[in-house]
Scaffold this motif. Structure first.
Motif, PDB file in Angstrom:
ATOM      1  N   ARG A  72       0.941  -1.004  -0.234  1.00  0.00           N
ATOM      2  CA  ARG A  72      -0.072   0.078  -0.078  1.00  0.00           C
ATOM      3  C   ARG A  72       0.872   1.211  -0.031  1.00  0.00           C
ATOM      4  NH1 ARG A  72      -3.946   1.559   5.000  1.00  0.00           N
ATOM      5  NH2 ARG A  72      -3.914   3.693   4.714  1.00  0.00           N
ATOM      6  N   VAL A  73       1.935   1.390   0.922  1.00  0.00           N
ATOM      7  CA  VAL A  73       2.906   2.528   0.810  1.00  0.00           C
ATOM      8  C   VAL A  73       3.424   2.705  -0.490  1.00  0.00           C
ATOM      9  CG1 VAL A  73       4.730   3.378   1.853  1.00  0.00           C
ATOM     10  CG2 VAL A  73       3.011   2.392   3.270  1.00  0.00           C
ATOM     11  N   VAL A 123      11.450   3.609   4.452  1.00  0.00           N
ATOM     12  CA  VAL A 123       9.970   3.541   4.997  1.00  0.00           C
ATOM     13  C   VAL A 123       9.987   3.010   6.096  1.00  0.00           C
ATOM     14  CG1 VAL A 123       7.662   3.211   4.560  1.00  0.00           C
ATOM     15  CG2 VAL A 123       9.144   4.128   2.603  1.00  0.00           C
ATOM     16  N   PRO A 124       9.675   3.437   7.439  1.00  0.00           N
ATOM     17  CA  PRO A 124       9.515   2.857   8.456  1.00  0.00           C
ATOM     18  C   PRO A 124       8.305   1.827   8.688  1.00  0.00           C
ATOM     19  CG  PRO A 124       9.005   5.033   8.926  1.00  0.00           C
ATOM     20  CD  PRO A 124       9.496   4.976   7.538  1.00  0.00           C
ATOM     21  N   GLY A 125       8.421   0.853   9.451  1.00  0.00           N
ATOM     22  CA  GLY A 125       7.012   0.176   9.528  1.00  0.00           C
ATOM     23  C   GLY A 125       7.239  -0.733  11.075  1.00  0.00           C
ATOM     24  N   PRO A 126       6.139  -1.207  11.298  1.00  0.00           N
ATOM     25  CA  PRO A 126       6.174  -1.880  12.530  1.00  0.00           C
ATOM     26  C   PRO A 126       7.250  -2.553  12.968  1.00  0.00           C
ATOM     27  CG  PRO A 126       4.094  -2.317  11.160  1.00  0.00           C
ATOM     28  CD  PRO A 126       5.070  -1.761  10.238  1.00  0.00           C
ATOM     29  N   VAL A 181      11.729   8.343   5.682  1.00  0.00           N
ATOM     30  CA  VAL A 181      10.617   8.927   4.615  1.00  0.00           C
ATOM     31  C   VAL A 181       9.103   8.397   4.717  1.00  0.00           C
ATOM     32  CG1 VAL A 181      12.320   9.848   2.928  1.00  0.00           C
ATOM     33  CG2 VAL A 181      11.209   7.480   2.570  1.00  0.00           C
ATOM     34  N   THR A 182       8.185   9.057   4.808  1.00  0.00           N
ATOM     35  CA  THR A 182       7.073   8.480   5.195  1.00  0.00           C
ATOM     36  C   THR A 182       5.774   8.985   4.172  1.00  0.00           C
ATOM     37  OG1 THR A 182       6.369  10.711   6.532  1.00  0.00           O
ATOM     38  CG2 THR A 182       7.491   8.939   7.617  1.00  0.00           C
TER      39      THR A 182
END
Lengths: 408, 408
Positions: free
Chosen positions: B163-164, B289-292, B313-314
């Motif tokens: 999705r990102v 991109v960060p994630g859980p 980056v988000t």
């Protein structure tokens, strides 16, 4: 009511500091400077005289002649004058013994600098350091906070953030350190619960008095914290309510009490962000836990990471590493199985790539596909055979799967 | 079969480069150095002579006397000798015209340095630059890649990561830039689909030939990429299969073709991590991109963030900012409603805090609670009244809610 305790009496330093913690709002740098310059007792006397008489009289009595030989230049400093008037306005309601008595009834103690229980980390706040700490619980607070990590975050947390806070706190106490946080719902509460769940120590820094369970829903948790050898602490006396400015100033205590501050979840602007910035200003390490970019609850963490204000931390070992409380060995790289062929020289790796999976291929075909000479292909195939990565197949060679290979 | 095309013929530079892209494996620095030193035509002649005769004859014919006046020192360099033997082993199967013909049938073109379609970014690879690019689609590839962002990531992606990737790709093409990625399932495919979904351009860099849809399940997507003005490109000729080493070398092309590389999801070790490291070595910006933290699919991204190898980056604006393709204004701080009282001076903020919510309180009570003088409290109350934050209540003052205040 009022200041009868004051008539004719000079307070000892401990009680003078208790009085200052009631008179001045947390983080008041003018009060800090005055107390640092005159000492808490004389500084308090100045306010007491000002409350009953005039400011000029107060300066003359307490400070004596100033640098200009008549004291006038100091007494006319408008910032100090304004502040002294402010404290003097509160002086009538001051009752240090009542405050200390209320704390004693709770089994608490008022801790001042140089006490064993004093958290040395607070000294880094300089003039903004609290005058004293109203403490319930751990009498050895100073020792406990010698190894401490602040885990902070949003009240409006997600179940993801709470789970991470719980796990980080459990890992921190497992590593023999203490957790520090505020008393709010959400991440703060999850951090304390994570520590309590492992029988660990955790310290709640409150914005109001230590007798005030705020929020009330966390009252039982606060009692559990005290029961488990942790502590509740505040820089305002019992009975005082938390206000917005006290919440903001409370954050500097959290940052100063711990060796490092980790933000688990935080909105773009939030109290946890302010705690992180306090920690950064104190040159304490700051960590941020990443989360989904789709979660506003992680936006503050991502901001800290993006701005380079925080280090990315994803587990307790990385948190302890950040805090410098263990050697780097606890934050080793995860163990990853060496991939098949990773350690091969480039030619052998290419030959491995070129091997057919099922039917055999002769050396020349393998060499052409791999882009190596036949001689190199033969050498590589011998090596691969030894490692169980290739097998002879009729007159040729084929790739050997890991499961076949391990059975050799 | 074989090298009849070669007999008595000197290839032009374009065909010589096509031949080199078939002879040497991608990223072969020895081949790059030889071609850079002799030019592609003479370097190929060297291999052709070596394939038919001896290596010594080849050096004597093509290179002539070397720096030692007899050429011996150059001809005896063992690394070059070994490499020439390797290329010579493949020489017999070389058929440049067949390769170029296969590409032409697909409507493609073989692009070499100095062509308009040549992506200038690839020059940063130096000796590891491809000899040429086998291209299907955008004839103006060089222009398209002038504004390009690589969005890369794991095949084993999560729905979060996909999705990102979709949203970032959509945002990148909305900002007038081009997406670059590999052709794999997972993040690569999501990135291309995100670009296609907005009618944008995207470039697929393949490890095998551009006629090889690999993986086959993405074949229709690859056609859509070409149809939308994007491109498929490869550095090996049509018909060649992707191998592990070609996949790894392909990553350097992705990194070099784009202005910045963003890793959306990646395991601790993965191809996307290798692309990120290629980009870093090329001094191109790298984003992650960060994630859980509970997701292994984000472990590589968090590693890059933690090591300081990537910027967090988000969203697409931050991606474009990272790539330097827009002014900083697109990555502005999110608009946050100024909180009530945030812009107040400290005294007024404290007075606002001190105001009762329902019943009124007189100025002296408010001043005492706020810790300010009565004079300061009056001044602050006047200011707060003007801003609709406080209201007179009988002889006193009370706090005014935002909804009441806005109705004024």
């Amino acid at each position: 009511m009022s200041a009868q305790w004051w008539e004719g009496e000079r307070l000892d330093e401990r009680r003078a500091r208790a009085a200052w913690s009631a008179l001045a709002e947390p983080g008041d740098l003018v009060a800090g400077a005055l107390v640092a310059s005159l000492g808490p007792v004389d500084a308090l006397a100045l306010v007491g005289v000002a409350a009953r008489g005039g400011l000029h009289e107060a300066w003359a009595q307490v400070v004596g002649p100033g640098p200009d030989a008549d004291g006038s230049s100091r007494s006319r400093d408008p910032r100090v004058e304004r502040s002294v008037r402010r404290w003097a306005a509160r002086f009538a309601d001051l009752d240090v013994d009542a405050d200390l008595g209320a704390l004693a009834e709770l089994g608490g103690m008022f801790v001042v600098p140089h006490d064993d229980a004093w958290p040395r980390g607070l000294d880094a706040l300089g003039l903004a350091a609290p005058f004293g700490i109203w403490l319930r619980g751990a009498a050895n607070l100073g020792v406990a906070l010698h190894r401490a990590v602040a885990l902070v975050g949003a009240r409006a947390s997600t179940s993801y953030g709470e789970r991470v806070a719980l796990e980080l706190a459990a890992g921190v106490v497992d590593a023999g350190a203490c957790v520090v946080s505020g008393g709010a719902y959400g991440i703060d509460a999850a951090a304390h619960r994570g520590a309590l769940g492992r029988g660990g120590r955790t310290v709640v820094v409150l914005a109001g008095g230590v007798d005030r369970a705020y929020p009330a829903g966390n009252a039982r948790m606060f009692e559990a914290v005290v029961g488990e050898g942790g502590a509740l602490l505040a820089e305002v006396p019992p009975g005082r309510t938390p206000t917005k400015s006290r919440f903001l100033q409370r954050n500097r205590l959290i940052a100063a009490a711990a060796s490092a501050t980790v933000v688990v979840e935080a909105a773009w602007r939030s109290g946890a962000m302010s705690t992180a910035h306090h920690a950064a200003r104190l040159l304490r390490p700051v960590g941020a836990v990443p989360g989904p970019v789709t979660s506003v609850a992680s936006a503050g963490c991502h901001r800290l990471l993006r701005e380079g204000s925080a280090v990315c931390v994803t587990d307790a070992a990385e948190v302890m590493d950040l805090a410098g409380l263990v050697g780097r060995d606890l934050a080793d790289e995860p163990v990853v199985d060496a991939r098949r062929g990773d350690e091969l020289d480039p030619e052998s790796a290419r030959v491995l790539d070129a091997l057919p999976r099922r039917t055999g291929a002769d050396v020349a075909a393998v060499a052409a596909r791999a882009g190596v000479t036949a001689y190199e292909a033969e050498a590589a195939l011998g090596l691969l055979e030894l490692r169980g990565l290739a097998a002879r197949s009729g007159s040729g060679w084929r790739w050997l799967s890991a499961s076949n290979g391990s059975g050799r």
